[in-house]
Structures are given as structure tokens and as C-alpha cells.
Scaffold this active site. Structure first.
Site, mmCIF file in Angstrom:
data_model
loop_
_atom_site.group_PDB
_atom_site.id
_atom_site.type_symbol
_atom_site.label_atom_id
_atom_site.label_comp_id
_atom_site.label_asym_id
_atom_site.label_seq_id
_atom_site.Cartn_x
_atom_site.Cartn_y
_atom_site.Cartn_z
ATOM 1 N N ASP A 32 19.002 -26.654 42.664
ATOM 2 C CA ASP A 32 20.340 -26.307 43.164
ATOM 3 C C ASP A 32 20.890 -27.332 44.146
ATOM 4 O OD1 ASP A 32 20.092 -23.964 41.652
ATOM 5 O OD2 ASP A 32 19.144 -22.899 43.318
ATOM 6 N N GLY A 62 22.950 -29.603 43.444
ATOM 7 C CA GLY A 62 24.293 -30.054 43.051
ATOM 8 C C GLY A 62 24.199 -31.040 41.891
ATOM 9 N N LYS A 63 23.151 -30.883 41.080
ATOM 10 C CA LYS A 63 22.974 -31.792 39.933
ATOM 11 C C LYS A 63 24.136 -31.686 38.949
ATOM 12 C CE LYS A 63 19.061 -29.779 39.083
ATOM 13 N NZ LYS A 63 18.939 -28.924 40.276
ATOM 14 N N GLY A 101 20.805 -23.368 36.418
ATOM 15 C CA GLY A 101 22.188 -22.922 36.572
ATOM 16 C C GLY A 101 22.931 -24.074 37.218
ATOM 17 N N HIS A 102 23.687 -24.814 36.425
ATOM 18 C CA HIS A 102 24.368 -26.011 36.931
ATOM 19 C C HIS A 102 25.873 -25.739 36.978
ATOM 20 C CE1 HIS A 102 20.797 -28.741 35.558
ATOM 21 N NE2 HIS A 102 20.455 -27.821 36.427
ATOM 22 N N GLN A 155 16.048 -27.997 37.602
ATOM 23 C CA GLN A 155 15.152 -27.650 38.712
ATOM 24 C C GLN A 155 15.097 -28.821 39.710
ATOM 25 O OE1 GLN A 155 13.780 -26.763 35.259
ATOM 26 N NE2 GLN A 155 15.181 -25.132 35.747
ATOM 27 N N THR A 178 21.994 -18.678 38.553
ATOM 28 C CA THR A 178 21.423 -18.025 37.379
ATOM 29 C C THR A 178 21.138 -16.554 37.657
ATOM 30 O OG1 THR A 178 20.485 -20.082 36.578
ATOM 31 C CG2 THR A 178 19.450 -18.079 35.773
#
Ligand code: GDP
Ligand code: IMO
Ligand code: MG
Length: 430
Positions: A18, A20-21, A45-46, A229, A305
Site C-alpha cells: 500500500d 502507492g504503487k 488493491g492498487h 504487496q 482490498t
């Protein structure tokens, strides 16, 4: 980021996910012709913000929001076919046509319903020792892959083969479900009907991702390999056993899409200006109480997510140095700097003490990581809004100083600074 010498970039999360990818992938995808995921599954969850529209992507790469970018899911991904189809349809319903420019490796393993049942049942049975997984079936799907009981995209064309794998897989799963003390059971016939329903659509997306990427690079395209991840969730290099079940770090990128490591030019690490973690496991610079609440609210730190509140803490230089080494980071993208805008003082972890002894290394055992005490530097806050900054010179002096400290402590040059969730809120450095 991309130029004549930089044609293939790996983007990895530096902390516990998480970072900020999604946002940084979206920013880089403007110059990319192909974006591929190389590991993980729908546990990711992007988030990508395009204008006012927020998209949360679990499987499809974050390059999807540019209409000409080819998007691939590599062989290293574990693919939940139903989630994939739902995501394609979600994008379609919001005006993003993806199906004709999406490919999935024919070698990618499938996440089957019993993988998700087992994930949930194992977590429930573990009680207080649970990992806090996303319950997307990730661990059980990778276990079947490694123990050679998996079903791959290419197998969907062979009904008898699928039936044999599913029948045996369901029988094993049912024994385990009984062992975990739950009443649910896997139904192999229901799984087969589900697979028959998705097969033609998934097979139509089937491709050889390695060969596509090699051709793309030979014809002058720019390729971004998007990690999911974070490095501290890597199955080998993270806070084992509180990790995910894949190689999240850059070394896994080549194997996860089917190219050689010699094709990779740069490895960009995405790192928050502070730290968060979701799920259980050690977290040395974690904050508690009101301070945690403040950072969580300012950063809107709730899982993309699962919706779970994320655990917030200060920036941890030991974590970032560890990740820099394991990934061979060539640059950093620092995100969410704006979240720190209102702090009088910001702490920056520069080392650990373990049993009173200073250590610069990241311990292997979760029990030791639980026991370390971070050594902090206190940095002055800048107490002004950075959300409108678009160049290094526009950043407040104290923010420049904080970023320079991050760079020195991490031993990796900063290439990008993100000052808000919008596409335009980015500062390019150097
Ligand atoms: P990922 O899993 O690494 O892609 O990160 P997530 O999307 O799960 O979480 C990052 C969250 O931070 C998302 O809600 C983003 O919209 C948001 N975000 C990304 N960059 C920035 C930033 O620079 N500032 C702020 N305030 N939010 C950001
Ligand atoms: P992105 O790509 C943050 C965490 C879970 C749990 C552990 C194992 O959005 O950064 P799993 O379901 O993978 O077996 O769970 O890993 N986890 C994540 N945490 N961001 C993620 O993805 C994560 N994917 C898994 O919370 O602690
Ligand atoms: Mg996320």
C-alpha cells in the site's frame, strides 16, 4: 523514467504494501507501452485516481487507465478467474475497454474456490496467531503450485485434466476443512461448472508473456513490471511467517513474467514518507493511540482490498535499507509526503537496538523484530501544504531536508515525490 537506456523498469513496494504503487505505476504508464504484473493475485488493491474517478484494481495492472497500454498478467501471478472477469466488466462499465489489450500468461496458476475456503478456515483455526490474510486464497493457491497440484490457464482447454485436478484438490481440501473444524466443503462439480463458464473467456486472453515482453522491447517499447504487496511481505525476505506467499521483490519480476534478469534496466522502489502495515506481524516503528489515529485519518489508511484499518508508524530506515539491498533499488518514489504537512515534528527511524545493542541489519526472526527498539532522529515539520508543489524548488525547505534524510538513510536516490493521490500531484527529481 523511460529513455533510450531505460526501457524495462521494475516497480516494487519497499515496505509492507500500500505504498502507492498504483499511483506511481499510473504516472509511469504515460510513457509505457506495456505494463505487467509478475506475482501475487487479488490480494493486491492498487488505487488509481483519474480526475475525479477512483479505480481500485486487484488483478489488472495499473497501466489500464491509459487506453493504448497493453496489460499482462505474468505466469507468477495466481489468477482468480471470476475476479478477473468482474474487474474487466467493472472497467468496461466505467468506460475503460481493456479486454482487447489484456493478456494472461497461459502458465499462470488459477485460484480455485477451495483455495479461498482453505485460506479462511486456516486463519480462523489459528485464532490469535493468524496472519491476517486477505482471504483471497493466495497461500493455498501457491502451495498447490509448488507442490505440483495446481491448475493453470492453459489447462482450461482440457476438461478431463481439469476434472482430475479439481476432484483430487477438492478431496484434499475437504479433509483439511474438516481438520480446521469448519462445516463448509468444496464441491468439485460446482467448481467444474464455474470453470466451464469462465474457460473460453480466460483462454481467449491466453498468451506467452515472456515472449510478448521480449518482442515489445525489441521493437522499442517501454515495459513496466508492476509489483504487488511490498518487500517486507516477500516470502523469503520479509517478516516471515507474517508475509504473503510470493516473491514480491525485484528478483521475482523476471521469473514471474518469463524474461531474463539481464533485460531489466532499473528498479524503482515505492516508499511512503511514513509506514503502514495491514494484517498481523512485527512493525518496529508502529504508532499507537492518538498519534496512530491521527496519521491513519490524515493518510486515509484503510485497506483497498479488505477495508481494514491500516497500522500506521514512522518511516523506518532499516526496513528501507534492507529492501534497497534485496531489490537492488536504483531509485525511490516517495509517496504521501502531503500527509505529513501538519506535523510539528516528524520522527525518522535510522537504526535499531536489540537487547541494548545497536544493529544496522534487519533481523530474520519475527520474534526478534518484535523486540527491536527503533532509534529515531527528530525532523522539523514544514507546516504547509505541499499538495500544489510540482518541482523540488517549490517544496518547503524542511520537506526538502526530510527527503534528503530519507535519501541518505536509504542510500538510494529519490526520483519522484508524490504529494497527493491525483495523477498531476507528482514532483520529478533530477
Ligand atoms: P498500492 O497498493 O501500493 O497501490 O497502494 P493503495 O492504493 O493500496 O494505497 C495507497 C493510497 O494512497 C491510495 O488511496 C492512493 O490514492 C493514495 N495515494 C497515493 N499517493 C498519494 C499521495 O502522494 N498522497 C496522498 N494523500 N495519497 C496518495
Ligand atoms: P498491495 O499490492 C498490504 C498482507 C495481508 C497479510 C499478508 C498475507 O495493495 O500493496 P495474503 O492474503 O497475501 O496471504 O496475506 O499480506 N497483504 C497486503 N498488505 N497490501 C497488499 O497488497 C497486501 N497483500 C497482502 O494483510 O498480512
Ligand atoms: Mg494496496
Amino acid at each position: 523514467m523511460f529513455d533510450d537506456k531505460t526501457r524495462c523498469v521494475v516497480l516494487v513496494g519497499v515496505q509492507w504494501g500500500d505504498e502507492g504503487k498504483g499511483k506511481i505505476t499510473d504516472v509511469l504508464a504515460e510513457q509505457a507501452t506495456l505494463v505487467a504484473r509478475y506475482q501475487g493475485g487479488a490480494n493486491a488493491g492498487h488505487t488509481v485516481l483519474v480526475g475525479e474517478d477512483e479505480f481500485i484494481l486487484h488483478l489488472i495492472p495499473s497501466g489500464a487507465l491509459y487506453p493504448d497500454v497493453r496489460c499482462l498478467l505474468g505466469n507468477g501471478v495466481v489468477l482468480d478467474p471470476r475476479t478477473l472477469i468482474d474487474e474487466i466488466e467493472m472497467l468496461q462499465s466505467r468506460g475503460v475497454e481493456i479486454e482487447d489489450r489484456l493478456g494472461v500468461s497461459r502458465r499462470a496458476h488459477l485460484v480455485l474456490p477451495y483455495h479461498k475456503q482453505l485460506d479462511g478456515a486456516k486463519e480462523a483455526a489459528k485464532g490469535s496467531g493468524r496472519i491476517g490474510t486477505t482471504k483471497r486464497g493466495i497461500g493455498p493457491a501457491y502451495r498447490d503450485k509448488i507442490s505440483r497440484n495446481g491448475l493453470r490457464v492453459c489447462d482450461l482447454a482440457d476438461r478431463d485434466y481439469c476434472w482430475n485436478v479439481v476432484r483430487e484438490g477438492a478431496a484434499t481440501a475437504n479433509a483439511l476443512l474438516a481438520h480446521f473444524g469448519v462445516d463448509e466443503r468444496a464441491d468439485p462439480e460446482a467448481i467444474m461448472s464455474e470453470l466451464e463458464f469462465v474457460a473460453s473467456r480466460v483462454l481467449a486472453l491466453g498468451t506467452d508473456t515472456g515472449s510478448e515482453i521480449r518482442s515489445e522491447l525489441s521493437r522499442g517499447g517501454n515495459v513496466l513490471l508492476e509489483g504487488a504487496q511490498g518487500s517486507l511481505l516477500d516470502v523469503d525476505h520479509g517478516t516471515y511467517p507474517f508475509v504473503t506467499s510470493s516473491t514480491t521483490t525485484a528478483g521475482g519480476a523476471a521469473a514471474g513474467v518469463g524474461i531474463g534478469p539481464t533485460l531489466i534496466d532499473e528498479v524503482l522502489g515505492v516508499v511512503k514518507a511514513y509506514t503502514t502495515r495491514v494484517g498481523a506481524g512485527p512493525f518496529p516503528t508502529e504508532l499507537q493511540g492518538e498519534e496512530a489515529e491521527r496519521l491513519r485519518n490524515l493518510g486515509a489508511e484503510f485497506g483497498a482490498t479488505t477495508g481494514r484499518p491500516r497500522r500506521p508508524g514512522w518511516f523506518d530506515g532499516v526496513v528501507v535499507r534492507h529492501a534497497a539491498g534485496v531489490n537492488g533499488l536504483t531509485g525511490l518514489a516517495v509517496t504521501k509526503l502531503d500527509v505529513l504537512d501538519s506535523f510539528d515534528e516528524i520522527l525518522l527511524g535510522v537504526g535499531y537496538q536489540l537487547d541494548g545493542v545497536a544493529t544496522a541489519d534487519f533481523p530474520e526472526r519475527a520474534a526478534d523484530i518484535e523486540r527491536v527498539r527503533p532509534v529515531y532522529e527528530k525532523e522539523p515539520g514544514w507546516k504547509s501544504d505541499t499538495g500544489g508543489c510540482r518541482s523540488w524548488d517549490e517544496l518547503p525547505e524542511a520537506a526538502q531536508h526530510y527527503l534528503k534524510r530519507i535519501e541518505t538513510v536509504s542510500e538510494v536516490p529519490i526520483r519522484l515525490v508524490s504529494v497527493g493521490s491525483a495523477r498531476s500531484q507528482i514532483v520529478r527529481v533530477g
